[in-house]
Scaffold this motif. Sequence first.
Motif, mmCIF file in Angstrom:
data_model
loop_
_atom_site.group_PDB
_atom_site.id
_atom_site.type_symbol
_atom_site.label_atom_id
_atom_site.label_comp_id
_atom_site.label_asym_id
_atom_site.label_seq_id
_atom_site.Cartn_x
_atom_site.Cartn_y
_atom_site.Cartn_z
ATOM 1 N N UNK A 154 -8.230 4.538 -21.836
ATOM 2 C CA UNK A 154 -9.045 3.725 -20.609
ATOM 3 C C UNK A 154 -8.507 3.196 -20.342
ATOM 4 N N UNK A 155 -7.607 2.595 -21.079
ATOM 5 C CA UNK A 155 -6.198 1.103 -20.269
ATOM 6 C C UNK A 155 -5.089 2.350 -18.867
ATOM 7 N N UNK A 156 -5.385 3.922 -19.050
ATOM 8 C CA UNK A 156 -4.973 3.800 -17.069
ATOM 9 C C UNK A 156 -5.862 4.068 -16.512
ATOM 10 N N UNK A 157 -6.817 4.498 -16.957
ATOM 11 C CA UNK A 157 -7.836 4.443 -15.663
ATOM 12 C C UNK A 157 -8.461 2.807 -14.857
ATOM 13 N N UNK A 188 2.652 3.260 -18.588
ATOM 14 C CA UNK A 188 3.243 4.355 -18.532
ATOM 15 C C UNK A 188 4.871 4.450 -19.017
ATOM 16 N N UNK A 189 5.698 2.913 -18.740
ATOM 17 C CA UNK A 189 6.704 3.433 -19.966
ATOM 18 C C UNK A 189 6.895 2.803 -20.705
ATOM 19 N N UNK A 190 5.834 2.123 -21.916
ATOM 20 C CA UNK A 190 5.521 1.629 -22.937
ATOM 21 C C UNK A 190 4.907 3.353 -23.305
ATOM 22 N N UNK A 191 4.233 3.830 -22.660
ATOM 23 C CA UNK A 191 4.084 5.557 -23.511
ATOM 24 C C UNK A 191 4.618 6.264 -23.916
ATOM 25 N N UNK A 192 5.800 6.146 -22.385
ATOM 26 C CA UNK A 192 6.664 7.325 -23.012
ATOM 27 C C UNK A 192 7.553 7.132 -24.278
ATOM 28 N N UNK A 193 7.754 5.532 -24.359
ATOM 29 C CA UNK A 193 8.836 5.213 -25.192
ATOM 30 C C UNK A 193 7.602 5.259 -26.849
ATOM 31 N N UNK A 194 6.853 5.646 -26.746
ATOM 32 C CA UNK A 194 5.964 5.546 -28.102
ATOM 33 C C UNK A 194 6.107 6.889 -28.629
ATOM 34 N N UNK A 195 5.690 7.838 -27.154
ATOM 35 C CA UNK A 195 4.882 8.968 -27.146
ATOM 36 C C UNK A 195 6.722 9.889 -27.736
ATOM 37 N N UNK A 196 7.669 9.128 -27.154
ATOM 38 C CA UNK A 196 9.160 9.675 -28.115
ATOM 39 C C UNK A 196 10.051 9.575 -29.271
ATOM 40 N N UNK A 197 9.091 7.909 -29.500
ATOM 41 C CA UNK A 197 8.832 8.254 -30.692
ATOM 42 C C UNK A 197 8.418 8.677 -31.702
ATOM 43 N N UNK A 198 7.010 9.097 -31.537
ATOM 44 C CA UNK A 198 6.874 9.901 -32.022
ATOM 45 C C UNK A 198 7.293 11.278 -32.506
ATOM 46 N N UNK A 199 7.520 12.027 -31.335
ATOM 47 C CA UNK A 199 8.081 13.457 -31.734
ATOM 48 C C UNK A 199 9.260 13.482 -32.600
ATOM 49 N N UNK A 234 -15.071 20.243 -12.273
ATOM 50 C CA UNK A 234 -14.996 18.759 -11.998
ATOM 51 C C UNK A 234 -13.853 18.338 -11.398
ATOM 52 N N UNK A 235 -12.721 19.038 -11.086
ATOM 53 C CA UNK A 235 -11.811 17.868 -10.553
ATOM 54 C C UNK A 235 -11.515 18.732 -9.429
ATOM 55 N N UNK A 236 -12.398 19.441 -8.402
ATOM 56 C CA UNK A 236 -13.502 19.049 -7.492
ATOM 57 C C UNK A 236 -13.498 17.656 -6.262
ATOM 58 N N UNK A 237 -14.425 17.582 -7.204
ATOM 59 C CA UNK A 237 -15.276 16.134 -6.339
ATOM 60 C C UNK A 237 -14.265 14.876 -6.890
ATOM 61 N N UNK A 238 -12.812 14.506 -7.196
ATOM 62 C CA UNK A 238 -12.093 13.701 -7.786
ATOM 63 C C UNK A 238 -12.028 13.089 -6.627
ATOM 64 N N UNK A 239 -11.936 11.153 -6.227
ATOM 65 C CA UNK A 239 -11.896 11.069 -5.130
ATOM 66 C C UNK A 239 -10.639 10.228 -5.568
ATOM 67 N N UNK A 240 -10.417 9.182 -6.932
ATOM 68 C CA UNK A 240 -9.183 8.517 -6.500
ATOM 69 C C UNK A 240 -7.889 8.514 -7.783
ATOM 70 N N UNK A 241 -7.154 8.242 -7.373
ATOM 71 C CA UNK A 241 -5.868 9.273 -8.364
ATOM 72 C C UNK A 241 -5.980 8.657 -9.810
ATOM 73 N N UNK A 242 -6.079 7.626 -10.621
ATOM 74 C CA UNK A 242 -6.220 7.621 -11.191
ATOM 75 C C UNK A 242 -7.110 8.539 -12.482
#
Lengths: 169, 169
Positions: A98-101, A115-126, B132-140
Amino acid sequence: MSHKHLVLGLLAETPMTGYDIRKRIQEKLRDVTNASYGTLYPTLHKLLDKGLLNMEEVPRKGRPAKKIYHITDKGKGELTRWLRKPAGADRIKREFLVKLYLTRHLPENELLTLLANRRDETEANIKALKRTSDDVEDRHQSWIIDYVMSLHHAEMDWLKRIEAQISVI
Amino acid sequence: MSHKHLVLGLLAETPMTGYDIRKRIQEKLRDVTNASYGTLYPTLHKLLDKGLLNMEEVPRKGRPAKKIYHITDKGKGELTRWLRKPAGADRIKREFLVKLYLTRHLPENELLTLLANRRDETEANIKALKRTSDDVEDRHQSWIIDYVMSLHHAEMDWLKRIEAQISVI
DNA sequence: TACCGCATGTAAACGGTTACATGATTAC
DNA sequence: GTAATCATGTAACCGTTTACATGCGGTA
């Protein structure tokens, strides 16, 4: 899901108290669910009502009796029926997605820090998962850890891919 | 999560009715959430109460007015504050993992059918996503699809690994 | 004529979390 | 003496799903 079938399944292995069930879940199924007493006790009561469980009271000196639950034949039937039908699609509330969108309408650097924060969190989770994977006894448990680990790694790869894509532009 | 911030975020892009929000979610965020009117309308009412939204009534001939919601400055503040703090760990009820664990006390062939079924389902999910991935408009939006796709593929690899492991024994 | 899309909602039930309440026993 | 562990539960609250209720306008 409702914890109904999980409780049934754990009791199919061996009779237990609600307290024991909680401990089991904490020990072996931390990555799968986090059920609290507030869920577990009412679930036990409901299953008892429906005749899927029996209850054996074990008196204790000076305090209320301990209640050991046993699965009934009806309970076993319900359990195997459930196990055989396909698991519903995981309905996930993926807050991160949702945040990404929603960074759509924000400046690019907001997206990059997300994205950077998420990478840190995922790394920590791993790392945390790796630590817990040491004291695993049976294959079922290690499969679960392997599953969760795979998803974490897939997410890491994806994160790096997206970050690379952005920095190129 | 609560759909509060999602609603806020969608309205930050453009003012809309509750009905429009529903459509948006169905069109672009199907893989992220599945909010129904029963969630959306009460959420809008609450956000309005708190002053995070304004409401503009547009009369329609012969039926109740259409209600267009606009985000307020207060709402924008709340939204960016939320976006900047780390997304909570996805609390997932992984029904499939529960089933996997519970095959412990069942004959091996139950385990094998569970895995085989899951593989079929995941394969189907991947195919559906590809469509579904065919008709996708934006990068997000395409990032989200890519994310979900990555997780599906990771699961497939894992399934094959486990199945291979078992058949060797 | 019949159905689909637009557009609003409410109510009941469900599942879960958090916090609270109780109190003995055991280990440090 | 103090803290953790054992062991039971309830109550308030939150978010969500599902089903229901209403009714016009346009399309096939």
